[in-house]
Design a protein around this motif. Structure first.
Motif, PDB file in Angstrom:
ATOM      1  N   SER A 546       3.597   8.949   2.180  1.00 54.13           N
ATOM      2  CA  SER A 546       4.518  10.090   2.186  1.00 54.13           C
ATOM      3  C   SER A 546       3.754  11.333   1.753  1.00 54.13           C
ATOM      4  O   SER A 546       3.024  11.292   0.761  1.00 54.13           O
ATOM      5  N   PRO A 547       3.882  12.441   2.479  1.00 53.05           N
ATOM      6  CA  PRO A 547       3.152  13.665   2.099  1.00 53.05           C
ATOM      7  C   PRO A 547       3.466  14.113   0.686  1.00 53.05           C
ATOM      8  O   PRO A 547       2.612  14.682   0.002  1.00 53.05           O
ATOM      9  N   HIS A 548       4.723  13.844   0.207  1.00 50.29           N
ATOM     10  CA  HIS A 548       5.100  14.284  -1.134  1.00 50.29           C
ATOM     11  C   HIS A 548       4.703  13.241  -2.178  1.00 50.29           C
ATOM     12  O   HIS A 548       3.897  13.502  -3.064  1.00 50.29           O
ATOM     13  N   ASN A 549       5.232  12.050  -2.044  1.00 53.12           N
ATOM     14  CA  ASN A 549       4.975  11.020  -3.049  1.00 53.12           C
ATOM     15  C   ASN A 549       3.509  10.601  -3.083  1.00 53.12           C
ATOM     16  O   ASN A 549       2.933  10.377  -4.146  1.00 53.12           O
ATOM     17  N   GLY A 550       2.905  10.468  -1.916  1.00 54.04           N
ATOM     18  CA  GLY A 550       1.520  10.029  -1.867  1.00 54.04           C
ATOM     19  C   GLY A 550       0.578  10.988  -2.549  1.00 54.04           C
ATOM     20  O   GLY A 550      -0.437  10.575  -3.123  1.00 54.04           O
ATOM     21  N   ASN A 551       0.868  12.286  -2.510  1.00 57.39           N
ATOM     22  CA  ASN A 551       0.006  13.280  -3.136  1.00 57.39           C
ATOM     23  C   ASN A 551       0.112  13.274  -4.652  1.00 57.39           C
ATOM     24  O   ASN A 551      -0.641  13.969  -5.333  1.00 57.39           O
ATOM     25  N   MET A 552       1.054  12.519  -5.173  1.00 57.70           N
ATOM     26  CA  MET A 552       1.171  12.393  -6.621  1.00 57.70           C
ATOM     27  C   MET A 552       0.099  11.455  -7.186  1.00 57.70           C
ATOM     28  O   MET A 552      -0.051  11.335  -8.388  1.00 57.70           O
ATOM     29  N   MET A 553      -0.621  10.822  -6.305  1.00 58.98           N
ATOM     30  CA  MET A 553      -1.624   9.852  -6.720  1.00 58.98           C
ATOM     31  C   MET A 553      -2.981  10.270  -6.184  1.00 58.98           C
ATOM     32  O   MET A 553      -3.105  10.663  -5.029  1.00 58.98           O
ATOM     33  N   GLU A 554      -4.004  10.171  -7.027  1.00 61.65           N
ATOM     34  CA  GLU A 554      -5.377  10.433  -6.621  1.00 61.65           C
ATOM     35  C   GLU A 554      -6.138   9.117  -6.571  1.00 61.65           C
ATOM     36  O   GLU A 554      -6.073   8.314  -7.507  1.00 61.65           O
ATOM     37  N   VAL A 555      -6.857   8.906  -5.480  1.00 60.73           N
ATOM     38  CA  VAL A 555      -7.577   7.651  -5.273  1.00 60.73           C
ATOM     39  C   VAL A 555      -9.050   7.961  -5.014  1.00 60.73           C
ATOM     40  O   VAL A 555      -9.374   8.786  -4.159  1.00 60.73           O
ATOM     41  N   ALA A 556      -9.905   7.305  -5.767  1.00 57.22           N
ATOM     42  CA  ALA A 556     -11.352   7.404  -5.547  1.00 57.22           C
ATOM     43  C   ALA A 556     -11.884   6.002  -5.269  1.00 57.22           C
ATOM     44  O   ALA A 556     -11.363   5.010  -5.783  1.00 57.22           O
ATOM     45  N   ILE A 557     -12.920   5.917  -4.448  1.00 58.00           N
ATOM     46  CA  ILE A 557     -13.401   4.619  -3.981  1.00 58.00           C
ATOM     47  C   ILE A 557     -14.919   4.547  -4.126  1.00 58.00           C
ATOM     48  O   ILE A 557     -15.636   5.474  -3.748  1.00 58.00           O
ATOM     49  N   SER A 558     -15.392   3.446  -4.672  1.00 60.87           N
ATOM     50  CA  SER A 558     -16.815   3.129  -4.618  1.00 60.87           C
ATOM     51  C   SER A 558     -16.950   1.756  -3.977  1.00 60.87           C
ATOM     52  O   SER A 558     -16.066   0.915  -4.102  1.00 60.87           O
ATOM     53  N   TYR A 559     -18.072   1.526  -3.301  1.00 56.56           N
ATOM     54  CA  TYR A 559     -18.166   0.295  -2.520  1.00 56.56           C
ATOM     55  C   TYR A 559     -19.624  -0.048  -2.242  1.00 56.56           C
ATOM     56  O   TYR A 559     -20.518   0.792  -2.373  1.00 56.56           O
ATOM     57  N   SER A 560     -19.835  -1.305  -1.888  1.00 55.75           N
ATOM     58  CA  SER A 560     -21.173  -1.742  -1.491  1.00 55.75           C
ATOM     59  C   SER A 560     -21.328  -1.483   0.005  1.00 55.75           C
ATOM     60  O   SER A 560     -20.615  -2.071   0.806  1.00 55.75           O
ATOM     61  N   LYS A 561     -22.230  -0.627   0.354  1.00 54.09           N
ATOM     62  CA  LYS A 561     -22.394  -0.270   1.760  1.00 54.09           C
ATOM     63  C   LYS A 561     -22.965  -1.431   2.566  1.00 54.09           C
ATOM     64  O   LYS A 561     -22.649  -1.589   3.749  1.00 54.09           O
ATOM     65  N   GLU A 562     -23.793  -2.226   1.937  1.00 57.18           N
ATOM     66  CA  GLU A 562     -24.340  -3.402   2.607  1.00 57.18           C
ATOM     67  C   GLU A 562     -23.667  -4.650   2.056  1.00 57.18           C
ATOM     68  O   GLU A 562     -23.542  -4.809   0.842  1.00 57.18           O
TER      69      GLU A 562
END
Length: 724
Positions: A546-562
């Motif tokens: 949701s453009p409204h509710n979803g923007n209430m949350m911040e998500v950051a991602i780290s990952y193994s590229k290989e």
């Protein structure tokens, strides 16, 4: 900062588990002349109701494992070592003779003894182009089991469960003190169980596959344990027995290996899951339950040489710090060896998983009873291995019956025992049976695809969380249905993040998030059934629903590229945005990632799989500071933003503090900043201390902080008070 919520009951239970008592009777100690590989105690212990063993994990003085970047003949390896040491001051050195079957084959390592006390030779070896790593050789006691004596099942003694951790950290294996903490009382890895038990193969409906003509035929399964008698009446398909110890026998002197083999492949009486499988018996422990890293490396290399399909390890230890061991496990799975390992008997505390069961590419198995309750002794997550790369992932992968299970006795007949050493061969036997059932169906069988099928078919238990049960209870028949229709793909474990779902998503679901709180980080295992290697294409994409509710949350991602072998990780950091400071509601969205692997045999295009990870969280307005608490729990589960404190910072092989014996305020490291409790108390922070107090002979000095005088003081009790 965490909001005070209703999970205090859980915390009090955790505190209560600190007090445990274990009894012991007889004590054995094991010492070795390491250079000549001769034990001073190799006799089978006499039958007793329990045995206490003082075991240690220690580096062998002046001995090093030299791992090369390939497999070479003995003469070539000798040449490389000689060339590396030629220009150094090291004059006295020798290569330890390994007298086993692997010595006849090219190898990727040697055990070197350097008598000169200098680092010059080690540095020279590390700098040689043919050398991959140099590690200290370890003498370890991943202690297995001292079985209760018994005749018929009716004679078995019922032993009630006792916690395996009386204020100290123990390994998966029995009696072991491998994590750098003080020794503790004895415990039984396999426990005698009450009467009236059922055949495990009947409970899991192995007969459904048997009636279809599948019995494990043509599948090679290796059992790394204490050996097996060649003439045991339960086994008719023993292909090879090998000894990797210094005792020159393939027979089982303890009964642990016999029981494990019986659960997997017994053909009579207490029947195993795959009675027609090809058994390869690897004896890797002495009768004193001692082994060396190099013994395992040789045995693992030989398993690769014999093209083993399934490998069972009803053992474990703190090998997350033993790089040659861990690297070899990766190499095994990269060679399509499906490794199944017991998760450990160190419950009910969290963060007590054992290696190699806690590795991403290994099937880690926890235990339940026949009422589908998590066995009290079954270890549980999150993982404490691969923290720099994996950050506390979910384990076990699945659970199965480990209490009151029938298996083969040392001298024939059956007995009833319990432990995750039972759960592991239950799954290993089931996997062997499954492989024989799909061997003619052109199914892509590899460590990831089999693990995916087991996870997808597992039945979730209603009253256990994700760190207790993983994906749920083994369902053999459904796993067969999933595996026979399997197509190469990638998957996520867990497959979604719902911080409103309790009890499964405990502890994440115990409270809502809010603006200003430290991020909640959930760590996902990426399984790649498309190939042993792979990569995450581009960057994962976060999309609010949701453009409204979803923007209430911040998500950051780290990952193994290989991704290698067959796996990788995805760490998701979740926090409330500034716009949510005064907002309350549910925010949701999804992360989309694409996994790519090289083409399969006969294919022209790379294999690709696009995955979606749904995320759902509850957000509340930021509470005032007076209603927040900074929870410093010594048996902390959450990592990150939690942490694993150590009481003795010099013991860097143990990520957890099992003694909680803090004698002074100390610095704690949080993601992104340092936290000094005394500094914040000086600035007005209120501190609440929960403790478990009782009389003890150990006296520790305790200081208190006076809010009025702003000074630290000690009560007038002779300078000390009773404290644990």
């Amino acid at each position: 900062m965490n909001l005070i919520s209703d999970f205090w009951a859980t915390i009090l239970v955790s505190i209560a588990t600190l007090v445990v008592v274990c009894n012991s009777n007889v004590q054995y100690t094991s010492t070795y002349n390491r250079h000549r590989r001769v034990s001073n105690r190799t006799a089978v212990p006499s039958p007793v109701s329990s045995i206490k063993v003082d075991f240690e994990s220690q580096h062998v003085e002046n001995e090093f494992i030299i791992v090369f970047n390939g497999y070479y003949k003995e003469s070539t390896r000798f040449h490389y070592i000689t060339a590396a040491l030629r220009k150094t001051q090291v004059e006295t050195w020798n290569i330890i003779d390994r007298q086993n079957l692997a010595a006849l084959l090219p190898s990727d390592f040697d055990v070197l003894r350097i008598n000169d006390h200098t680092t010059e030779g080690i540095e020279a070896l590390k700098n040689h182009t043919a050398v991959k790593t140099v590690s200290e050789e370890k003498e370890v006691t991943r202690a297995l089991k001292s079985l209760l004596p018994g005749g018929d099942d009716d004679d078995e003694e019922y032993v009630p469960w006792r916690s395996s951790r009386p204020m100290t950290r123990n390994s998966l294996s029995l009696f072991s003190d491998l994590w750098g903490v003080e020794r503790h009382k004895s415990r039984r890895l396999l426990r005698a169980a009450p009467r009236g038990t059922r055949e495990i193969t009947n409970v899991l409906q192995a007969d459904v596959l048997w009636n279809m003509g599948y019995t494990g035929a043509g599948i090679k399964i290796a059992i790394f344990d204490t050996g097996l008698s060649e003439k045991h009446p339960h086994f008719k398909n023993i292909m090879e027995r090998t000894d990797w110890t210094n005792e020159k026998t393939q027979d089982d002197g303890l009964g642990h290996g016999t029981f494990v083999a019986g659960v997997i492949s017994s053909q009579t009486d207490c029947k195993g899951f795959a009675p027609d499988a090809e058994l390869y018996i690897f004896r890797v422990f002495t009768n004193n339950q001692v082994s060396y890293t190099s013994w395992f490396l040789d045995a693992f290399n030989y398993a690769i040489h014999r093209k083993i399909n399934v490998l069972n390890l009803s053992i474990g230890g703190p090998d997350f710090m033993d790089r040659p061991f861990v690297d070899k496990v990766w190499e095994l799975t990269a060679n399509k060896v499906i490794m199944v390992s017991a998760i450990g008997n160190d419950g009910p505390l969290y963060g007590t998983l054992n290696n190699p069961a806690d590795q991403m590419d290994v099937i880690g198995v926890g235990g339940i009873n026949f009422e589908d309750g998590i066995a009290k002794f079954s270890s549980r997550g999150m993982t404490t291995w691969e923290l720099p790369e994996g950050n506390g992932r979910m384990k076990p992968d699945l659970v199965t019956h480990c209490s009151s299970v029938r298996g083969s006795k040392l001298d024939g007949g059956c007995r009833v025992l319990s432990g995750t050493s039972v759960a592991s061969p239950v799954v290993a036997g089931a996997v062997t049976l499954l492989l024989s059932a799909v061997s003619d169906k052109n199914v892509a069988v590899n460590p990831a695809s089999v693990k995916q099928a087991l996870m997808a078919s597992a039945r979730r238990l209603p009253n256990a969380n994700m760190f207790e049960q993983g994906h749920g209870k083994l369902d053999l028949v459904k796993a067969y249905q999933v595996l026979r229709n399997y197509r190469p793909q990638a998957s996520l474990s867990p497959s979604y993040i719902d911080l409103t779902e309790c009890p499964y998503m405990w502890p994440y679901c115990t409270q809502a998030i809010y603006f200003g709180a430290m991020p909640t980080i959930v760590n996902i295992t990426v399984l790649n059934g498309m190939g042993v290697t792979g990569r995450i294409v581009d960057k994962p994409i976060w999309q609010p629903f949701s453009p409204h509710n979803g923007n209430m949350m911040e998500v950051a991602i780290s990952y193994s590229k290989e991704l290698w072998p067959w796996s990788g990780y995805l760490a998701v950091s979740i926090k409330a945005s500034k716009d949510a400071a005064d907002w309350e509601g549910v925010a949701d969205g999804q992360i989309t990632i694409t996994i790519e692997s090289p083409p399969g045999l006969g294919e022209d295009e790379p294999r690709s799989s696009t995955l979606v990870l749904p995320i759902k969280v509850k957000i509340i307005p930021t509470p005032p500071k007076a209603k927040r608490i900074l929870w410093d729990q010594y048996h902390n589960l959450r990592y990150p933003p939690g942490y694993f404190p150590r009481d003795n910072l010099k013991k860097n092989t143990d990520p957890l503090d099992w003694d909680s014996a803090h004698s002074r305020p100390r610095r704690r490291v949080f993601p992104g900043r340092n936290y000094q409790i005394r500094r914040d108390v000086d600035n007005g922070l209120s501190v609440i201390i929960f403790a478990d107090w009782y009389n003890t002979t150990v006296m520790k000095k305790v200081k208190f902080f006076d809010e009025n005088t702003r000074q630290w003081w000690m009560p007038d009790t002779g300078g000390s008070i009773y404290q644990h």
